[in-house]
Design a protein around this motif. Structure first.
Motif, PDB file in Angstrom:
ATOM      1  N   PRO A  63      12.552 -30.956  34.861  1.00 31.47           N
ATOM      2  CA  PRO A  63      12.879 -29.544  34.630  1.00 31.47           C
ATOM      3  C   PRO A  63      13.021 -29.195  33.155  1.00 31.47           C
ATOM      4  CG  PRO A  63      14.810 -30.743  35.371  1.00 31.47           C
ATOM      5  CD  PRO A  63      13.672 -31.699  35.476  1.00 31.47           C
ATOM      6  N   LEU A  64      12.764 -27.923  32.853  1.00 29.84           N
ATOM      7  CA  LEU A  64      13.025 -27.331  31.544  1.00 29.84           C
ATOM      8  C   LEU A  64      14.023 -26.197  31.755  1.00 29.84           C
ATOM      9  CD1 LEU A  64       9.730 -28.136  31.519  1.00 29.84           C
ATOM     10  CD2 LEU A  64       9.957 -27.233  29.197  1.00 29.84           C
ATOM     11  N   HIS A  65      15.064 -26.175  30.918  1.00 27.35           N
ATOM     12  CA  HIS A  65      16.122 -25.170  31.047  1.00 27.35           C
ATOM     13  C   HIS A  65      16.220 -24.341  29.782  1.00 27.35           C
ATOM     14  CE1 HIS A  65      18.065 -26.492  34.852  1.00 27.35           C
ATOM     15  NE2 HIS A  65      17.523 -27.672  34.514  1.00 27.35           N
ATOM     16  N   ALA A  66      16.651 -23.079  29.965  1.00 27.00           N
ATOM     17  CA  ALA A  66      16.910 -22.211  28.821  1.00 27.00           C
ATOM     18  C   ALA A  66      18.094 -22.752  28.041  1.00 27.00           C
ATOM     19  CB  ALA A  66      17.175 -20.785  29.282  1.00 27.00           C
ATOM     20  N   GLY A  84      21.053 -21.930  30.281  1.00 28.68           N
ATOM     21  CA  GLY A  84      20.931 -23.059  31.201  1.00 28.68           C
ATOM     22  C   GLY A  84      20.070 -22.759  32.400  1.00 28.68           C
ATOM     23  N   ALA A  85      19.464 -21.574  32.438  1.00 25.65           N
ATOM     24  CA  ALA A  85      18.645 -21.198  33.584  1.00 25.65           C
ATOM     25  C   ALA A  85      17.407 -22.089  33.675  1.00 25.65           C
ATOM     26  CB  ALA A  85      18.237 -19.729  33.469  1.00 25.65           C
ATOM     27  N   LEU A  86      16.974 -22.369  34.882  1.00 22.33           N
ATOM     28  CA  LEU A  86      15.776 -23.168  35.121  1.00 22.33           C
ATOM     29  C   LEU A  86      14.551 -22.314  34.810  1.00 22.33           C
ATOM     30  CD1 LEU A  86      14.448 -25.767  36.210  1.00 22.33           C
ATOM     31  CD2 LEU A  86      14.550 -24.737  38.498  1.00 22.33           C
ATOM     32  N   LEU A  87      13.681 -22.833  33.928  1.00 26.14           N
ATOM     33  CA  LEU A  87      12.486 -22.099  33.526  1.00 26.14           C
ATOM     34  C   LEU A  87      11.209 -22.655  34.142  1.00 26.14           C
ATOM     35  CD1 LEU A  87      13.280 -21.680  29.725  1.00 26.14           C
ATOM     36  CD2 LEU A  87      13.728 -20.062  31.587  1.00 26.14           C
ATOM     37  N   GLY A  88      11.242 -23.921  34.510  1.00 27.25           N
ATOM     38  CA  GLY A  88      10.044 -24.511  35.084  1.00 27.25           C
ATOM     39  C   GLY A  88      10.119 -26.025  35.037  1.00 27.25           C
ATOM     40  N   MET A 120       7.009 -17.232  13.436  1.00 27.73           N
ATOM     41  CA  MET A 120       5.634 -17.165  13.924  1.00 27.73           C
ATOM     42  C   MET A 120       5.569 -16.683  15.367  1.00 27.73           C
ATOM     43  SD  MET A 120       4.027 -20.643  12.265  1.00 27.73           S
ATOM     44  CE  MET A 120       2.373 -20.153  12.687  1.00 27.73           C
ATOM     45  N   ASN A 121       6.709 -16.251  15.904  1.00 33.41           N
ATOM     46  CA  ASN A 121       6.766 -15.716  17.260  1.00 33.41           C
ATOM     47  C   ASN A 121       6.363 -16.766  18.297  1.00 33.41           C
ATOM     48  OD1 ASN A 121       7.476 -13.559  18.917  1.00 33.41           O
ATOM     49  ND2 ASN A 121       5.349 -12.881  19.119  1.00 33.41           N
ATOM     50  N   LEU A 122       6.780 -18.010  18.071  1.00 28.45           N
ATOM     51  CA  LEU A 122       6.515 -19.106  18.989  1.00 28.45           C
ATOM     52  C   LEU A 122       7.818 -19.558  19.627  1.00 28.45           C
ATOM     53  CD1 LEU A 122       4.162 -21.351  16.768  1.00 28.45           C
ATOM     54  CD2 LEU A 122       3.473 -19.717  18.523  1.00 28.45           C
ATOM     55  N   ARG A 123       7.766 -19.852  20.920  1.00 29.91           N
ATOM     56  CA  ARG A 123       8.913 -20.474  21.556  1.00 29.91           C
ATOM     57  C   ARG A 123       8.947 -21.937  21.140  1.00 29.91           C
ATOM     58  NH1 ARG A 123      11.315 -17.531  25.427  1.00 29.91           N
ATOM     59  NH2 ARG A 123      12.212 -19.364  26.458  1.00 29.91           N
ATOM     60  N   VAL A 124      10.134 -22.544  21.173  1.00 28.27           N
ATOM     61  CA  VAL A 124      10.277 -23.927  20.725  1.00 28.27           C
ATOM     62  C   VAL A 124      11.166 -24.664  21.710  1.00 28.27           C
ATOM     63  CG1 VAL A 124      12.193 -23.323  19.165  1.00 28.27           C
ATOM     64  CG2 VAL A 124      10.901 -25.435  18.802  1.00 28.27           C
ATOM     65  N   THR A 125      10.723 -25.852  22.104  1.00 23.86           N
ATOM     66  CA  THR A 125      11.418 -26.667  23.098  1.00 23.86           C
ATOM     67  C   THR A 125      11.919 -27.944  22.446  1.00 23.86           C
ATOM     68  OG1 THR A 125      10.009 -25.829  24.874  1.00 23.86           O
ATOM     69  CG2 THR A 125      11.191 -27.885  25.290  1.00 23.86           C
ATOM     70  N   ALA A 126      13.143 -28.317  22.770  1.00 25.94           N
ATOM     71  CA  ALA A 126      13.715 -29.577  22.295  1.00 25.94           C
ATOM     72  C   ALA A 126      13.548 -30.619  23.390  1.00 25.94           C
ATOM     73  CB  ALA A 126      15.188 -29.393  21.947  1.00 25.94           C
ATOM     74  N   GLU A 127      12.787 -31.680  23.097  1.00 23.84           N
ATOM     75  CA  GLU A 127      12.573 -32.759  24.054  1.00 23.84           C
ATOM     76  C   GLU A 127      13.546 -33.901  23.788  1.00 23.84           C
ATOM     77  OE1 GLU A 127       8.144 -33.239  25.567  1.00 23.84           O
ATOM     78  OE2 GLU A 127       8.205 -33.410  23.385  1.00 23.84           O
ATOM     79  N   ALA A 169      20.863 -24.529  16.735  1.00 31.93           N
ATOM     80  CA  ALA A 169      19.708 -24.423  15.838  1.00 31.93           C
ATOM     81  C   ALA A 169      18.711 -23.379  16.304  1.00 31.93           C
ATOM     82  CB  ALA A 169      19.012 -25.776  15.722  1.00 31.93           C
ATOM     83  N   GLY A 170      18.951 -22.764  17.465  1.00 29.15           N
ATOM     84  CA  GLY A 170      18.097 -21.681  17.923  1.00 29.15           C
ATOM     85  C   GLY A 170      16.931 -22.107  18.783  1.00 29.15           C
ATOM     86  N   TYR A 171      16.987 -23.284  19.385  1.00 24.12           N
ATOM     87  CA  TYR A 171      15.903 -23.718  20.268  1.00 24.12           C
ATOM     88  C   TYR A 171      15.950 -22.928  21.566  1.00 24.12           C
ATOM     89  CZ  TYR A 171      14.447 -27.480  17.206  1.00 24.12           C
ATOM     90  OH  TYR A 171      13.947 -28.180  16.141  1.00 24.12           O
ATOM     91  N   ASP A 172      14.781 -22.603  22.098  1.00 29.52           N
ATOM     92  CA  ASP A 172      14.683 -21.774  23.296  1.00 29.52           C
ATOM     93  C   ASP A 172      14.880 -22.574  24.571  1.00 29.52           C
ATOM     94  OD1 ASP A 172      13.787 -19.236  21.966  1.00 29.52           O
ATOM     95  OD2 ASP A 172      12.119 -20.538  21.376  1.00 29.52           O
ATOM     96  N   GLU A 173      14.298 -23.786  24.626  1.00 24.43           N
ATOM     97  CA  GLU A 173      14.278 -24.548  25.864  1.00 24.43           C
ATOM     98  C   GLU A 173      14.720 -25.973  25.596  1.00 24.43           C
ATOM     99  OE1 GLU A 173      10.315 -24.298  27.332  1.00 24.43           O
ATOM    100  OE2 GLU A 173      10.269 -22.105  27.379  1.00 24.43           O
ATOM    101  N   LEU A 174      15.297 -26.568  26.619  1.00 22.22           N
ATOM    102  CA  LEU A 174      15.766 -27.943  26.538  1.00 22.22           C
ATOM    103  C   LEU A 174      15.118 -28.767  27.638  1.00 22.22           C
ATOM    104  CD1 LEU A 174      19.612 -27.329  26.026  1.00 22.22           C
ATOM    105  CD2 LEU A 174      17.845 -27.540  24.267  1.00 22.22           C
ATOM    106  N   GLN A 175      14.784 -30.020  27.284  1.00 21.20           N
ATOM    107  CA  GLN A 175      14.208 -30.934  28.264  1.00 21.20           C
ATOM    108  C   GLN A 175      14.699 -32.335  27.947  1.00 21.20           C
ATOM    109  OE1 GLN A 175       9.926 -30.967  28.354  1.00 21.20           O
ATOM    110  NE2 GLN A 175       9.786 -32.424  30.045  1.00 21.20           N
ATOM    111  N   GLY A 176      15.169 -33.050  28.947  1.00 20.73           N
ATOM    112  CA  GLY A 176      15.662 -34.398  28.724  1.00 20.73           C
ATOM    113  C   GLY A 176      16.525 -34.845  29.885  1.00 20.73           C
ATOM    114  N   PHE A 177      16.960 -36.094  29.828  1.00 19.53           N
ATOM    115  CA  PHE A 177      17.738 -36.652  30.931  1.00 19.53           C
ATOM    116  C   PHE A 177      19.047 -35.901  31.142  1.00 19.53           C
ATOM    117  CE2 PHE A 177      15.734 -41.153  30.611  1.00 19.53           C
ATOM    118  CZ  PHE A 177      14.553 -40.628  31.114  1.00 19.53           C
TER     119      PHE A 177
END
Length: 658
Positions: free
Chosen positions: A412-415, A419-423, A591-598, A612-620
């Protein structure tokens, strides 16, 4: 030992060439001698003809009674002399003079002009009964050509007088010269034709030999690097192992070029070919004069090292090759880092059969790669088990692809803010045959080596889209793409996956790494723009590793960056890591790009990413990859939110400049 095909061909060509050369020499000698004889005959041939012709009538004149009468001083009727003179003149004899044996003039039988002095040098040969003839141009310069014939008058074997006859041979000489010139020209022509035919034959034989040599070279040498190919290598290995080795043996070095795929993908096939040529030359420089260097295919090389006394001999050569590869710093103006993984097997210590020796060396190569590459490993008992495992994995991959035995797990990837589920990101898994799974880090590289990723990637796309179509509309699915997929019509594959599943294009995210568009930016950019036109989202994966060139961010139609997990794993190592991560976030916002922290695995990492302003989070920490059976319940339990539009980037990003 029986001759090989190349040896028999060599001997055949040599025989033909020698025979052709001998024929050319014989033709040249024959026609040269003929031309020489013709030129010689051109000089004195006419004199011979005249002399031979005169010998048919001059002896009768010398023996005529009138000659005796004139020599004795008895009178001869004028009518008889006039008749003889007219007869001789009609037959081209312009003058006949009679002399005594001592050269004194007696009488002019024909001709009215005064007699020329007698050449006394002819007295001796005339006394011996020999004839003499001297041809010359007429003294009056009237264009006539004359022949002076000196004939002896013999009685009882004694010279009693001499006849000097002047013959006008102008017309005969003209005919003779014309005939001889024609003969010489014809002879020269035939000689030229013969030599030309011989030369053409020699040229054709030489060209055939050259073509045969080229065919032989292509059949036994690698077309790209010029060193031996697999066929020549196998033949040499069979021959070397079959021959008595005495006190020495051979060492088989199997060589893999580390990281060649990344060079090929990032710099293009031309650079990859150039690198292969450079490495082949470096390896050949290290090998001995008796050793054989071969390219087996792709980035695989081999060296048959002969006259090996100890393991140290093989180790020394391997170390030289490793150092030679490390010394390659660039290709033209492009910096590269090149290393080798070398596996060494010794004969007869490890094996005496070619296939067994190759298996031992392959097992050693696999151990060198597993141990970190850039090293040489000598085969030891037990290593062949690792190679068998790798070969077993190859069989499993092919069978799994044919029978669709792969599985997709979903992480899963969360906001970051809510913390909402995004996909989910679709991750490929392969069962090990028991109750576990084989690590993707093991089977994905092998699948790439086997060229299976285009078919495998198509299956992943179809399966991921079909699965995501059943999820809530706010959830997306992300699929990783392989560089090999871009070498085919990827756009058609994606269109087909969307059409078959009914998934909206904006819910599909396609993740690529920068190595893809470094190789062939033009064709890749064209496909990315076509994918973007479909409505799918383009994501740069593993940002922060490799070159991470910022220019790619505005040259290619990206929607999102995914910062590699290694960056967040290094947060505690240095404060500078945090500054870099904040800068990436701020740059993405600009640059109007979303950014995900893996790779978010700790609360500290999550807190930092949010601040730091990251849009999405992914990890254990956010959620581990799960099989499809668990996805439904996870969606039900996870916080939900309406999917944010791409343009709605977080408002609390750090500024790029203070």
């Amino acid at each position: 030992m029986p001759l090989s095909g190349s040896s028999r061909a060599e001997r055949g060509f040599r025989k033909i060439f020698i025979l052709n050369s001998v024929a050319a020499v014989l033709i040249a000698c024959a026609f040269g001698f003929g031309a020489y004889r013709a030129l010689v005959f051109l000089g004195d041939g006419l004199d011979r003809i005249v002399l031979n012709s005169s010998e048919r009538w001059a002896p009768a004149l010398a023996e005529a009674p009138i000659i005796d009468a004139l020599l004795a001083g008895r009178p001869v009727e004028r009518e008889i002399l006039a008749s003889l003179s007219q007869s001789f003149t009609r037959n081209g004899i312009t003058r006949i003079d009679l002399f005594t044996p001592d050269g004194r003039f007696v009488h002019a039988i024909a001709g009215a002009a005064p007699a020329a002095p007698f050449d006394r040098t002819y007295l001796e040969p005339l006394s011996a009964g020999e004839w003499r003839l001297h041809s010359h141009h007429a003294a009056d310069d009237g264009g006539r050509y004359l022949a002076d014939l000196f004939a002896p008058v013999m009685r009882g074997g004694t010279l009693v007088g001499a006849l000097r006859m002047e013959l006008d041979i102008t017309a005969a000489r003209a005919d003779f010269l014309s005939t001889m010139r024609t003969a010489v020209a014809l002879l020269a022509f035939l000689g030229i034709v013969g030599l030309t035919a011989t030369g053409v034959n020699a040229f054709l034989i030489t060209r055939q030999r050259r073509d045969s040599d080229r065919i032989h070279h292509l059949a036994h040498n690698d077309a790209l690097t010029g060193i031996a190919n697999r066929n020549r290598f196998l033949a040499a290995l069979d021959r070397d192992l079959a021959a008595p080795q005495g006190t020495s043996g051979i060492a088989l070095h199997m060589i893999d070029l580390d990281g060649f795929k990344s060079v090929n993908d990032s710099l293009g096939h031309d650079a990859g070919d150039q690198l292969l040529r450079v490495i082949a030359a470096r390896i050949a420089d290290c090998a001995g004069d008796d050793d054989l260097v071969a390219r087996l295919g792709g980035d695989e090389f081999a060296v048959i090292q002969r006259n090996v006394e100890t393991r140290e001999d093989a180790a020394f050569l391997s170390e030289r090759m490793l150092e030679a590869a490390r010394a390659v710093r660039d290709l033209g103006e492009v910096p590269v880092s090149v290393t080798l993984s070398i596996g060494v097997a010794l004969a007869p210590e490890h094996a005496t059969m070619p296939s067994e020796l190759q298996n031992c060396a392959d097992a050693a190569v696999y151990r060198a790669k597993s141990a970190g590459r850039n090293q040489s490993v000598v085969f030891e008992v037990g290593m062949d088990g690792e190679l068998k495992t790798r070969n077993t994995l190859r069989v499993m991959l092919r069978r799994a692809l044919e029978n669709e035995e792969f599985e997709l797990h979903y992480q899963p990837l969360h906001a970051a803010d809510s913390g909402a589920l995004l996909g989910f990101e679709a991750l490929l898994r392969l069962k090990d045959g028991d109750s576990g799974y084989i690590s993707p880090g093991k089977f994905i590289p092998i699948a790439e080596e086997m060229g299976l990723t285009p078919r495998l990637g198509q299956w992943v796309l179809n399966e991921a889209c079909r699965t995501a179509a059943a999820w809530p509309q706010s959830l997306s699915v992300a699929v990783n793409l392989s560089p090999q997929q871009f070498r085919e019509d990827l756009v058609t594959v994606v269109e087909s996956a969307l059409a078959l599943s009914g998934l909206a294009a904006e819910r599909l995210e396609l993740e690529i790494t920068e190595s893809l568009f470094i190789a062939e930016p033009g064709p890749v950019a064209e496909q990315l723009h076509r994918l973007k036109d479909l409505g799918v989202r383009i994501v740069m994966d593993d940002f922060g590793t490799g070159y991470s060139s910022l220019s790619y961010l505005w040259k290619f139609p990206f929607d999102k960056l995914k910062v590699d997990r290694s960056c967040f794993m290094s947060l505690e190592e240095s404060e500078q890591v945090g500054e870099v991560l904040r800068t990436i976030s701020a740059m993405s916002g600009a640059m109007n790009l979303r950014v995900t922290a893996e790779g978010i695995e700790t609360e500290m990492q999550r807190t930092f990413a949010c601040q730091a302003g990251y849009d999405e989070l992914q990890g254990f920490l956010c959620g581990r990859p799960m099989p499809l059976d668990n996805v439904g319940s996870y969606i039900q339990s996870a916080p939900s939110a309406e999917r944010e539009e791409h343009e709605d980037v977080p408002m609390m990003r750090p500024a790029l400049l203070n």
